[in-house]
Design a protein around this motif. Sequence first.
Motif, PDB file in Angstrom:
ATOM      1  N   GLU A 186       0.856  -1.193   0.000  1.00 19.48           N
ATOM      2  CA  GLU A 186       0.000   0.000   0.000  1.00 19.48           C
ATOM      3  C   GLU A 186       0.890   1.241   0.000  1.00 19.48           C
ATOM      4  O   GLU A 186       1.654   1.467   0.944  1.00 19.48           O
ATOM      5  CB  GLU A 186      -0.946   0.067   1.209  1.00 19.48           C
ATOM      6  N   CYS A 238       1.152   5.311   0.263  1.00 19.30           N
ATOM      7  CA  CYS A 238       0.358   6.415   0.829  1.00 19.30           C
ATOM      8  C   CYS A 238      -0.636   5.915   1.876  1.00 19.30           C
ATOM      9  O   CYS A 238      -1.842   6.180   1.805  1.00 19.30           O
ATOM     10  CB  CYS A 238      -0.398   7.170  -0.267  1.00 19.30           C
ATOM     11  N   THR A 239      -0.152   5.242   2.904  1.00 19.86           N
ATOM     12  CA  THR A 239      -1.049   4.541   3.842  1.00 19.86           C
ATOM     13  C   THR A 239      -1.781   5.452   4.828  1.00 19.86           C
ATOM     14  O   THR A 239      -2.825   5.084   5.358  1.00 19.86           O
ATOM     15  CB  THR A 239      -0.269   3.437   4.594  1.00 19.86           C
ATOM     16  N   GLY A 240      -1.246   6.628   5.142  1.00 19.06           N
ATOM     17  CA  GLY A 240      -1.935   7.531   6.086  1.00 19.06           C
ATOM     18  C   GLY A 240      -2.171   6.850   7.420  1.00 19.06           C
ATOM     19  O   GLY A 240      -1.233   6.351   8.059  1.00 19.06           O
ATOM     20  N   ASP A 247       4.522   5.621   3.582  1.00 20.38           N
ATOM     21  CA  ASP A 247       4.076   7.021   3.594  1.00 20.38           C
ATOM     22  C   ASP A 247       5.311   7.900   3.732  1.00 20.38           C
ATOM     23  O   ASP A 247       6.326   7.457   4.273  1.00 20.38           O
ATOM     24  CB  ASP A 247       3.099   7.286   4.758  1.00 20.38           C
ATOM     25  N   VAL A 248       5.227   9.121   3.268  1.00 19.15           N
ATOM     26  CA  VAL A 248       6.358  10.045   3.479  1.00 19.15           C
ATOM     27  C   VAL A 248       6.312  10.665   4.864  1.00 19.15           C
ATOM     28  O   VAL A 248       7.298  11.256   5.303  1.00 19.15           O
ATOM     29  CB  VAL A 248       6.386  11.240   2.482  1.00 19.15           C
ATOM     30  N   ASN A 307       9.403   8.184  -0.185  1.00 22.02           N
ATOM     31  CA  ASN A 307       8.618   8.598  -1.340  1.00 22.02           C
ATOM     32  C   ASN A 307       8.205   7.369  -2.150  1.00 22.02           C
ATOM     33  O   ASN A 307       9.054   6.681  -2.719  1.00 22.02           O
ATOM     34  CB  ASN A 307       9.483   9.553  -2.185  1.00 22.02           C
ATOM     35  N   LEU A 308       6.948   7.054  -2.158  1.00 27.70           N
ATOM     36  CA  LEU A 308       6.395   5.927  -2.923  1.00 27.70           C
ATOM     37  C   LEU A 308       7.294   4.691  -2.845  1.00 27.70           C
ATOM     38  O   LEU A 308       7.589   4.220  -1.762  1.00 27.70           O
ATOM     39  CB  LEU A 308       6.122   6.369  -4.369  1.00 27.70           C
ATOM     40  N   ASN A 329      -4.327   5.154  -2.243  1.00 28.53           N
ATOM     41  CA  ASN A 329      -5.231   6.300  -2.251  1.00 28.53           C
ATOM     42  C   ASN A 329      -4.339   7.525  -2.072  1.00 28.53           C
ATOM     43  O   ASN A 329      -4.157   8.027  -0.966  1.00 28.53           O
ATOM     44  CB  ASN A 329      -6.256   6.187  -1.108  1.00 28.53           C
ATOM     45  N   LEU A 386      -0.341  17.659   2.490  1.00 32.15           N
ATOM     46  CA  LEU A 386       0.398  16.572   1.852  1.00 32.15           C
ATOM     47  C   LEU A 386      -0.509  15.388   1.500  1.00 32.15           C
ATOM     48  O   LEU A 386      -0.241  14.621   0.584  1.00 32.15           O
ATOM     49  CB  LEU A 386       1.490  16.116   2.837  1.00 32.15           C
ATOM     50  N   ALA A 387      -1.596  15.238   2.277  1.00 34.26           N
ATOM     51  CA  ALA A 387      -2.503  14.110   2.047  1.00 34.26           C
ATOM     52  C   ALA A 387      -3.513  14.414   0.946  1.00 34.26           C
ATOM     53  O   ALA A 387      -4.191  13.508   0.449  1.00 34.26           O
ATOM     54  CB  ALA A 387      -3.244  13.763   3.344  1.00 34.26           C
TER      55      ALA A 387
HETATM   56  C1  LIG Z   1      -5.234  10.718   0.586  1.00 33.94           C
HETATM   57  S1  LIG Z   1      -4.158  10.279   1.930  1.00 33.94           S
HETATM   58  C2  LIG Z   1      -4.612   8.561   2.069  1.00 33.94           C
HETATM   59  C3  LIG Z   1      -4.488   7.998   3.450  1.00 33.94           C
HETATM   60  C4  LIG Z   1      -5.085   6.598   3.628  1.00 33.94           C
HETATM   61  N1  LIG Z   1      -4.488   5.631   2.719  1.00 33.94           N
HETATM   62  C5  LIG Z   1      -6.584   6.629   3.435  1.00 33.94           C
HETATM   63  O1  LIG Z   1      -7.044   6.136   2.400  1.00 33.94           O
HETATM   64  O2  LIG Z   1      -7.301   7.107   4.306  1.00 33.94           O
HETATM   65  C6  LIG Z   1      -2.611  10.274   1.102  1.00 33.94           C
HETATM   66  C7  LIG Z   1      -1.376   9.918   1.961  1.00 33.94           C
HETATM   67  O3  LIG Z   1      -0.258   9.911   1.060  1.00 33.94           O
HETATM   68  C8  LIG Z   1       0.881  10.412   1.721  1.00 33.94           C
HETATM   69  N2  LIG Z   1       1.802  10.858   0.654  1.00 33.94           N
HETATM   70  C9  LIG Z   1       1.739  11.993  -0.077  1.00 33.94           C
HETATM   71  N3  LIG Z   1       2.724  12.019  -0.996  1.00 33.94           N
HETATM   72  C10 LIG Z   1       3.414  10.857  -0.842  1.00 33.94           C
HETATM   73  C11 LIG Z   1       4.548  10.281  -1.502  1.00 33.94           C
HETATM   74  N4  LIG Z   1       5.160  10.909  -2.502  1.00 33.94           N
HETATM   75  N5  LIG Z   1       4.988   9.061  -1.089  1.00 33.94           N
HETATM   76  C12 LIG Z   1       4.368   8.419  -0.063  1.00 33.94           C
HETATM   77  N6  LIG Z   1       3.293   8.913   0.599  1.00 33.94           N
HETATM   78  C13 LIG Z   1       2.832  10.092   0.211  1.00 33.94           C
HETATM   79  C14 LIG Z   1       0.350  11.483   2.644  1.00 33.94           C
HETATM   80  O4  LIG Z   1       1.222  11.724   3.713  1.00 33.94           O
HETATM   81  C15 LIG Z   1      -1.004  10.862   3.061  1.00 33.94           C
HETATM   82  O5  LIG Z   1      -0.856  10.155   4.268  1.00 33.94           O
END
Ligand SMILES: C[S@@+](CC[C@H](N)C(=O)[O-])C[C@H]1O[C@@H](n2cnc3c(N)ncnc32)[C@H](O)[C@@H]1O
Length: 243
Positions: free
Chosen positions: A74, A76-78, A99-100, A127-128, A147, A169-170
């Motif tokens: 997964e 971007c896990t948040g 997640d970052v 990052n990803l 997501n 960022l999210a």
């Molecule tokens: C829309 S939220 C989704 C959170 C969770 N997966 C959900 O569905 O409720 C996007 C998440 O991506 C993370 N994020 C943003 N850019 C990113 C990147 N380049 N690499 C990894 N994570 C990233 C943010 O910190 C955030 O937690």
Amino acid sequence: MREFWSLSLAVSSGVLVPRPETETLVEATLAVWSEMTAEASHEPRAASRAQRAESRELSAESREPSAERPTIVELCTGSGAVAIALATEIPTARILATDVSWRALRVARANALAHAVAGRIAFLRGNLWQAVNGQAPAGSVDLVVANPPYVPTRDVATLMPEIQWEPRLALDGGADGLRVQRDIIATSPERIRPGGCLLLEIGADQAEAILALLGKTGRFETGRIFRDLAGRPRVIAARRRDG
Ligand SMILES: C[S@@+](CC[C@H](N)C(=O)[O-])C[C@H]1O[C@@H](n2cnc3c(N)ncnc32)[C@H](O)[C@@H]1O
């Protein structure tokens, strides 16, 4: 605490509050995984375990799902909502969740502990795909789910007031909302095994653009759209082609 997939999850100002429509991502992933395992059991390759091991040695990439222990990534896990829901639904899965944001990962880890799945989810910062380097070799991943932030920058400021305190960022997906999606689509094919699947949550008006981006890579079968409870396109699932 917030409810997601009938799980009670902690959230903080460092993470996106999981949305009901994101349950579509979990449903779509379970539907695709169930198809993949059904296909594997119907294929005439009722090969013995030894034969399968031998053929895996010959080819680094296997088309067979790792039925006994699927690898799910997964991005971007948040809060960890999606990874935790999948861990409870597919108890044999090995899950890497990235997640970052350290703040998000702290919340996600605590949520995984609370639901007794922390032993099966590795939370990785970066990052990803950079976060999973080494832990998911090329052609080894069964399912990639994400997501990512997908709101166009100019729209972030006009979101409802209760969303304004969530981390930018999210939410912020760059000028056209597709910046992170584009990166995921470009970098995922080499990690997914042939027949494996990429599942992306999307904004309701982004289906066409995402299908076009997937098509342009030449590495995926035609994407399938899953709709949320309001009937809006919410998730695109695309299986990786052979080769
Ligand atoms: C829309 S939220 C989704 C959170 C969770 N997966 C959900 O569905 O409720 C996007 C998440 O991506 C993370 N994020 C943003 N850019 C990113 C990147 N380049 N690499 C990894 N994570 C990233 C943010 O910190 C955030 O937690």
